[in-house]
Design a protein around this motif. Structure first.
Motif, mmCIF file in Angstrom:
data_model
loop_
_atom_site.group_PDB
_atom_site.id
_atom_site.type_symbol
_atom_site.label_atom_id
_atom_site.label_comp_id
_atom_site.label_asym_id
_atom_site.label_seq_id
_atom_site.Cartn_x
_atom_site.Cartn_y
_atom_site.Cartn_z
ATOM 1 N N LYS A 1 0.833 -1.201 0.000
ATOM 2 C CA LYS A 1 0.000 0.000 0.000
ATOM 3 C C LYS A 1 0.870 1.256 0.000
ATOM 4 C CE LYS A 1 -4.101 1.977 0.512
ATOM 5 N NZ LYS A 1 -3.708 3.377 0.631
ATOM 6 N N ARG A 2 2.001 1.207 0.663
ATOM 7 C CA ARG A 2 2.908 2.356 0.694
ATOM 8 C C ARG A 2 3.436 2.662 -0.710
ATOM 9 N NH1 ARG A 2 6.279 5.176 4.221
ATOM 10 N NH2 ARG A 2 7.166 6.887 2.989
ATOM 11 N N ALA A 3 3.776 1.624 -1.474
ATOM 12 C CA ALA A 3 4.259 1.842 -2.836
ATOM 13 C C ALA A 3 3.168 2.468 -3.710
ATOM 14 C CB ALA A 3 4.735 0.524 -3.445
ATOM 15 N N TYR A 4 1.930 2.053 -3.511
ATOM 16 C CA TYR A 4 0.833 2.647 -4.288
ATOM 17 C C TYR A 4 0.611 4.109 -3.892
ATOM 18 C CZ TYR A 4 -3.854 3.325 -6.203
ATOM 19 O OH TYR A 4 -4.941 3.811 -6.871
ATOM 20 N N ASP A 5 0.729 4.404 -2.595
ATOM 21 C CA ASP A 5 0.589 5.796 -2.154
ATOM 22 C C ASP A 5 1.709 6.666 -2.719
ATOM 23 O OD1 ASP A 5 -1.655 5.095 -0.763
ATOM 24 O OD2 ASP A 5 -0.631 4.858 1.165
ATOM 25 N N ASP A 6 2.918 6.123 -2.780
ATOM 26 C CA ASP A 6 4.024 6.870 -3.395
ATOM 27 C C ASP A 6 3.752 7.140 -4.873
ATOM 28 O OD1 ASP A 6 5.289 6.829 -0.965
ATOM 29 O OD2 ASP A 6 6.564 5.105 -1.447
ATOM 30 N N PHE A 7 3.158 6.175 -5.540
ATOM 31 C CA PHE A 7 2.805 6.372 -6.950
ATOM 32 C C PHE A 7 1.766 7.482 -7.108
ATOM 33 C CE2 PHE A 7 -0.600 5.212 -9.969
ATOM 34 C CZ PHE A 7 0.044 5.556 -11.149
ATOM 35 N N LEU A 8 0.764 7.506 -6.241
ATOM 36 C CA LEU A 8 -0.248 8.563 -6.312
ATOM 37 C C LEU A 8 0.381 9.945 -6.066
ATOM 38 C CD1 LEU A 8 -3.248 6.908 -4.418
ATOM 39 C CD2 LEU A 8 -2.859 7.040 -6.880
ATOM 40 N N GLU A 9 1.300 10.000 -5.106
ATOM 41 C CA GLU A 9 1.975 11.268 -4.834
ATOM 42 C C GLU A 9 2.836 11.698 -6.020
ATOM 43 O OE1 GLU A 9 4.957 13.239 -1.466
ATOM 44 O OE2 GLU A 9 4.328 11.145 -1.335
ATOM 45 N N GLN A 10 3.526 10.749 -6.637
ATOM 46 C CA GLN A 10 4.350 11.068 -7.801
ATOM 47 C C GLN A 10 3.484 11.555 -8.960
ATOM 48 O OE1 GLN A 10 6.489 7.707 -9.303
ATOM 49 N NE2 GLN A 10 7.819 8.936 -10.621
ATOM 50 N N ARG A 11 2.319 10.957 -9.136
ATOM 51 C CA ARG A 11 1.417 11.398 -10.200
ATOM 52 C C ARG A 11 0.912 12.819 -9.961
ATOM 53 N NH1 ARG A 11 -3.581 7.541 -11.507
ATOM 54 N NH2 ARG A 11 -4.317 8.393 -9.519
ATOM 55 N N GLU A 12 0.603 13.137 -8.707
ATOM 56 C CA GLU A 12 0.168 14.495 -8.398
ATOM 57 C C GLU A 12 1.297 15.511 -8.617
ATOM 58 O OE1 GLU A 12 -2.807 15.624 -7.721
ATOM 59 O OE2 GLU A 12 -3.629 13.621 -7.984
ATOM 60 N N GLU A 13 2.535 15.113 -8.326
ATOM 61 C CA GLU A 13 3.666 16.008 -8.583
ATOM 62 C C GLU A 13 3.824 16.271 -10.080
ATOM 63 O OE1 GLU A 13 7.064 14.276 -6.839
ATOM 64 O OE2 GLU A 13 6.483 14.699 -4.748
ATOM 65 N N ILE A 14 3.651 15.244 -10.894
ATOM 66 C CA ILE A 14 3.742 15.437 -12.350
ATOM 67 C C ILE A 14 2.645 16.373 -12.831
ATOM 68 C CG2 ILE A 14 3.497 14.234 -14.559
ATOM 69 C CD1 ILE A 14 4.852 11.830 -13.292
ATOM 70 N N ILE A 15 1.433 16.203 -12.312
ATOM 71 C CA ILE A 15 0.328 17.085 -12.698
ATOM 72 C C ILE A 15 0.612 18.518 -12.259
ATOM 73 C CG2 ILE A 15 -2.117 17.565 -12.309
ATOM 74 C CD1 ILE A 15 -2.553 14.554 -12.057
ATOM 75 N N ALA A 16 1.127 18.677 -11.049
ATOM 76 C CA ALA A 16 1.445 20.027 -10.557
ATOM 77 C C ALA A 16 2.533 20.683 -11.399
ATOM 78 C CB ALA A 16 1.864 19.955 -9.086
#
Length: 384
Positions: A107-122
């Motif tokens: 679950k931690r790896a998936y949360d890191d992926f979501l955070e990385q995706r939001e950084e790319i969008i930002a």
């Protein structure tokens, strides 16, 4: 006269001016403004038709040198153009980075992926390091095209299942409302019919029988209502069982690992993905399992098989003294019975026919020539 809230909502639209022809919505209320996701500059529909109908052209807004196409123009959805741009960027990035939670190790790896995706969008929204972000995004899309398409298919199937479920729930709600209405009508008719029956019996009977007739009518109504409630409960339980079975059957279709596997087995942009293991190719099956009789997987050798012929041999000491072993006989018999598993008759017949045709073609011609020579040689002897 329009309501006050509509006036407030469209007050900003009256001041909109096309940057190309300088026309205002205040003077032309029917004017429609369009935007292009390449630069998000707003211009009126007539200018779009006039400038881009003949093909792609540069944006007519001063300072913008992007090439626009007419088929990309669309109506603005949100009032704030920045919100419109962010929604488009978010949709495009999530269309590419569409990994699912079950593809990650934790679950931690998936949360890191979501955070990385939001950084790319930002980064894309605020214009931070856009060139590198776009390059990484395009590289990931080219390397993981199969998994992206597989996840898109799963999302489409889930959306279709959700729409079907919503339609089914709406239909069930309509049927329940119809059933309740029909139940109410039936109950009302039964009450009216019961009252009329009681009144008719009271009118035809004696005054002393009034209490008995009323009690009997009440018992009939109670019996009918109890039977109706039992039937409703049975129907409710049946519908619940059907819904549970539909939920179990309507799960999203599983996508094979070969469809989701990428050429590189992962991505350099996203970390924490599960390692995809390619299954080993299946080895050819050997029906004889070598030459060891005990190592067979298609039969199990037992210690004893009932047989009227072999039972006396088992008790005969003369046979045992000579070294005869029934276990060896069992093993050999079973091996002979299953020995045909490695033989393919159709292939052997076709190969035999081909071999026979190639071998017989020469001798047949020779035999034909010899028979012709014999017949020609025997003709003068017969005449003489």
């Amino acid at each position: 006269m329009p309501p006050a809230r509509d006036v407030i909502a469209h007050r900003g639209d009256d001041d909109e001016v096309c940057p190309v022809c300088k026309s205002s919505r205040y003077l032309n209320p029917d004017m429609r403004f369009l935007i292009n996701p390449e630069c998000y500059h707003k211009m009126c529909e007539s200018c779009v038709d006039r400038i881009f109908s003949s093909g792609p052209a540069n944006c007519p807004v001063a300072g913008c040198h992007k090439t626009l196409r007419k088929n990309r123009f669309r109506k603005q959805t949100f009032e704030d153009i920045n919100v419109e741009r962010e929604v488009d960027i978010r949709r495009r990035v999530m269309h590419i980075l569409n990994r699912r939670e079950e593809e990650f190790d934790s679950k931690r790896a998936y949360d890191d992926f979501l955070e990385q995706r939001e950084e790319i969008i930002a980064n894309l929204v605020h214009g931070t390091d856009v060139a590198k972000t776009e390059s990484d995004l395009q590289k990931y899309a080219s390397e993981n095209m199969r998994s992206i398409r597989a996840n898109q298919a799963i999302e489409a199937q889930e959306a279709s299942s959700f729409r079907e479920q919503q339609t089914q729930e709406q239909e069930l709600a309509r049927l329940r409302r119809e059933a309740v209405r029909q139940e109410y009508e039936n109950e009302r008719r039964e009450i009216m019919a019961g009252r009329e029956d009681v009144l008719s019996r009271l009118a035809a009977g004696r005054p002393a029988d009034a209490a008995a007739i009323a009690r009997e009518g009440q018992k009939v109504l109670l019996k009918k209502s109890s039977a109706r409630r039992s039937e409703e409960e049975r129907i409710r339980q049946k519908q619940a069982a059907l819904r549970n079975s539909d939920v179990k059957k309507s799960g999203p279709g599983a996508v094979s690992s070969s469809d989701k596997a990428d050429d590189l087995g992962g991505s350099s942009l996203i970390k924490g993905l599960k390692k995809i293991k390619t299954p080993e190719p299946e080895k050819p099956y050997d029906p004889f399992m070598g030459y060891v009789p005990e190592k067979r997987d298609y039969y199990t050798l037992r210690d004893y098989y009932p047989n009227t012929y072999l039972d006396p041999v088992r008790q005969d000491t003369r046979m045992q003294a000579g070294g005869y072993d029934l276990q060896e006989y069992y093993s050999r018999t079973l091996m002979e019975a299953f020995a045909g598993l490695g033989c393919f008759i159709d292939e052997e017949i076709s190969q035999r026919d081909i071999a026979n045709a190639s071998d017989i073609s020469g001798p047949v011609a020779t035999k034909g020539a010899a028979m012709a020579a014999v017949s020609s040689a025997g003709t003068p002897d017969a005449s003489s």
